[in-house]
Write a protein that holds these residues in place. Structure first.
Motif, PDB file in Angstrom:
ATOM      1  N   THR A  72     -12.262 -27.114 -11.418  1.00 44.10           N
ATOM      2  CA  THR A  72     -11.230 -26.584 -10.522  1.00 44.10           C
ATOM      3  C   THR A  72     -10.723 -27.669  -9.582  1.00 44.10           C
ATOM      4  O   THR A  72      -9.511 -27.834  -9.415  1.00 44.10           O
ATOM      5  N   LEU A  73     -11.642 -28.416  -8.974  1.00 46.79           N
ATOM      6  CA  LEU A  73     -11.212 -29.474  -8.051  1.00 46.79           C
ATOM      7  C   LEU A  73     -10.321 -30.496  -8.740  1.00 46.79           C
ATOM      8  O   LEU A  73      -9.340 -30.958  -8.173  1.00 46.79           O
ATOM      9  N   LEU A  74     -10.684 -30.842  -9.971  1.00 48.74           N
ATOM     10  CA  LEU A  74      -9.949 -31.877 -10.690  1.00 48.74           C
ATOM     11  C   LEU A  74      -8.784 -31.319 -11.503  1.00 48.74           C
ATOM     12  O   LEU A  74      -8.077 -32.070 -12.168  1.00 48.74           O
ATOM     13  N   ASN A  75      -8.606 -30.013 -11.418  1.00 49.95           N
ATOM     14  CA  ASN A  75      -7.517 -29.331 -12.120  1.00 49.95           C
ATOM     15  C   ASN A  75      -7.568 -29.597 -13.626  1.00 49.95           C
ATOM     16  O   ASN A  75      -6.544 -29.831 -14.269  1.00 49.95           O
ATOM     17  N   ARG A  76      -8.778 -29.573 -14.157  1.00 43.00           N
ATOM     18  CA  ARG A  76      -9.007 -29.772 -15.591  1.00 43.00           C
ATOM     19  C   ARG A  76      -9.846 -28.607 -16.083  1.00 43.00           C
ATOM     20  O   ARG A  76     -10.845 -28.252 -15.468  1.00 43.00           O
ATOM     21  N   LYS A  77      -9.466 -28.051 -17.192  1.00 45.64           N
ATOM     22  CA  LYS A  77     -10.129 -26.843 -17.675  1.00 45.64           C
ATOM     23  C   LYS A  77     -11.525 -27.104 -18.250  1.00 45.64           C
ATOM     24  O   LYS A  77     -12.462 -26.358 -17.974  1.00 45.64           O
ATOM     25  N   ASN A  78     -11.693 -28.149 -19.035  1.00 38.81           N
ATOM     26  CA  ASN A  78     -12.965 -28.354 -19.724  1.00 38.81           C
ATOM     27  C   ASN A  78     -13.553 -29.748 -19.549  1.00 38.81           C
ATOM     28  O   ASN A  78     -14.242 -30.240 -20.432  1.00 38.81           O
ATOM     29  N   LEU A  79     -13.297 -30.385 -18.430  1.00 41.77           N
ATOM     30  CA  LEU A  79     -13.859 -31.715 -18.210  1.00 41.77           C
ATOM     31  C   LEU A  79     -15.385 -31.620 -18.104  1.00 41.77           C
ATOM     32  O   LEU A  79     -16.112 -32.261 -18.847  1.00 41.77           O
ATOM     33  N   ALA A  80     -15.854 -30.818 -17.176  1.00 37.33           N
ATOM     34  CA  ALA A  80     -17.292 -30.553 -17.070  1.00 37.33           C
ATOM     35  C   ALA A  80     -17.575 -29.330 -17.933  1.00 37.33           C
ATOM     36  O   ALA A  80     -16.924 -28.296 -17.789  1.00 37.33           O
ATOM     37  N   ARG A  81     -18.515 -29.451 -18.821  1.00 36.23           N
ATOM     38  CA  ARG A  81     -18.810 -28.348 -19.741  1.00 36.23           C
ATOM     39  C   ARG A  81     -19.479 -27.192 -19.014  1.00 36.23           C
ATOM     40  O   ARG A  81     -20.417 -27.374 -18.256  1.00 36.23           O
ATOM     41  N   THR A  82     -18.971 -26.008 -19.296  1.00 35.86           N
ATOM     42  CA  THR A  82     -19.506 -24.803 -18.670  1.00 35.86           C
ATOM     43  C   THR A  82     -20.154 -23.920 -19.726  1.00 35.86           C
ATOM     44  O   THR A  82     -19.894 -24.059 -20.918  1.00 35.86           O
ATOM     45  N   LEU A 105     -10.505 -30.159  -1.164  1.00 36.96           N
ATOM     46  CA  LEU A 105      -9.860 -31.452  -1.416  1.00 36.96           C
ATOM     47  C   LEU A 105      -9.471 -32.129  -0.097  1.00 36.96           C
ATOM     48  O   LEU A 105      -9.622 -33.352   0.044  1.00 36.96           O
ATOM     49  N   GLY A 106      -9.001 -31.355   0.856  1.00 39.60           N
ATOM     50  CA  GLY A 106      -8.678 -31.904   2.183  1.00 39.60           C
ATOM     51  C   GLY A 106      -9.924 -32.444   2.875  1.00 39.60           C
ATOM     52  O   GLY A 106      -9.883 -33.498   3.530  1.00 39.60           O
ATOM     53  N   TYR A 107     -11.026 -31.738   2.731  1.00 43.19           N
ATOM     54  CA  TYR A 107     -12.305 -32.180   3.305  1.00 43.19           C
ATOM     55  C   TYR A 107     -12.747 -33.492   2.667  1.00 43.19           C
ATOM     56  O   TYR A 107     -13.154 -34.434   3.367  1.00 43.19           O
ATOM     57  N   ILE A 108     -12.645 -33.589   1.359  1.00 37.67           N
ATOM     58  CA  ILE A 108     -13.005 -34.825   0.653  1.00 37.67           C
ATOM     59  C   ILE A 108     -12.114 -35.974   1.127  1.00 37.67           C
ATOM     60  O   ILE A 108     -12.590 -37.082   1.391  1.00 37.67           O
ATOM     61  N   GLU A 109     -10.829 -35.694   1.273  1.00 37.08           N
ATOM     62  CA  GLU A 109      -9.901 -36.724   1.745  1.00 37.08           C
ATOM     63  C   GLU A 109     -10.266 -37.180   3.157  1.00 37.08           C
ATOM     64  O   GLU A 109     -10.225 -38.374   3.461  1.00 37.08           O
ATOM     65  N   SER A 110     -10.664 -36.248   4.012  1.00 32.20           N
ATOM     66  CA  SER A 110     -11.045 -36.627   5.379  1.00 32.20           C
ATOM     67  C   SER A 110     -12.307 -37.491   5.378  1.00 32.20           C
ATOM     68  O   SER A 110     -12.420 -38.431   6.165  1.00 32.20           O
ATOM     69  N   ILE A 111     -13.244 -37.202   4.493  1.00 31.30           N
ATOM     70  CA  ILE A 111     -14.451 -38.035   4.377  1.00 31.30           C
ATOM     71  C   ILE A 111     -14.053 -39.434   3.912  1.00 31.30           C
ATOM     72  O   ILE A 111     -14.506 -40.442   4.472  1.00 31.30           O
ATOM     73  N   ASN A 112     -13.206 -39.517   2.893  1.00 31.88           N
ATOM     74  CA  ASN A 112     -12.777 -40.821   2.374  1.00 31.88           C
ATOM     75  C   ASN A 112     -12.002 -41.621   3.413  1.00 31.88           C
ATOM     76  O   ASN A 112     -12.166 -42.835   3.527  1.00 31.88           O
TER      77      ASN A 112
END
Length: 174
Positions: free
Chosen positions: A12-22, A158-165
């Motif tokens: 969901t974060l990366l906007n990819r359906k099957n990047l990480a296998r579920t 995503l905003g939180y991650i950006e603030s950390i970066n």
């Protein structure tokens, strides 16, 4: 924890359906799975803790692998602890969170599966969960209410991650 939606959260974060296998089966992830995002960001999908159908030996090995990674990874910036919002605070989750705090590991809590509850109930459950931390935590960690199903909370995380970066970039610039 097993079956809380860790892989779905990464997708969901990366906007990819099957990047990480579920998988619908708990305990599917058995290794540390690394995702390099444009050489700027890395996510690590780890096995869940507490999956009862694994043997005690397998559970112990997985827990040891996760603990070693968390404690020894110098580049680790934040651990997202995923909690199924439908459940009250479980002892195993609380022990893990307390261990992170005692180990001085920066972390935040991601409440998952918010789509399974009404909006008001999801918020109330998250607030009750966080309130229980106040018995020993002076300052509680940041938390987010999310759903991989309908992408609730995605922009906030995503905003939180950006603030950390941004904070890290400012620290290195000084």
């Amino acid at each position: 924890r097993s079956n809380v939606g860790k892989s779905s959260f990464i997708n969901t974060l990366l906007n990819r359906k099957n990047l990480a296998r579920t998988s619908g089966k708990p305990g599917k992830t058995q290794l540390l799975n690394f995702f390099n995002i444009d050489d700027k960001l890395r996510f690590v999908d780890v096995p869940g803790y507490g999956y009862a159908k694994n043997s005690k030996t397998v559970r112990n090995k997985l827990e040891q692998m996760i603990a070693q990674y968390i404690l020894q990874r110098k580049q680790l910036v934040n651990v997202f602890v995923l909690i199924d919002i439908r459940h009250e605070q479980q002892k195993i989750d609380r022990e893990f969170i307390d261990w992170l705090g005692q180990s001085n590991i920066p972390f935040s809590i991601i409440f998952t599966k918010a789509d399974k509850l009404s909006g008001g109930k999801a918020k109330a459950n998250a607030e009750a969960w966080m309130k229980k931390l106040e018995d020993t935590w002076e300052i509680t960690p940041p938390y987010f209410i999310t759903s991989s199903e309908n992408k609730v909370g995605r922009e906030e995380v995503l905003g939180y991650i950006e603030s950390i970066n941004t904070a890290l970039a400012n620290d290195t610039a000084e």
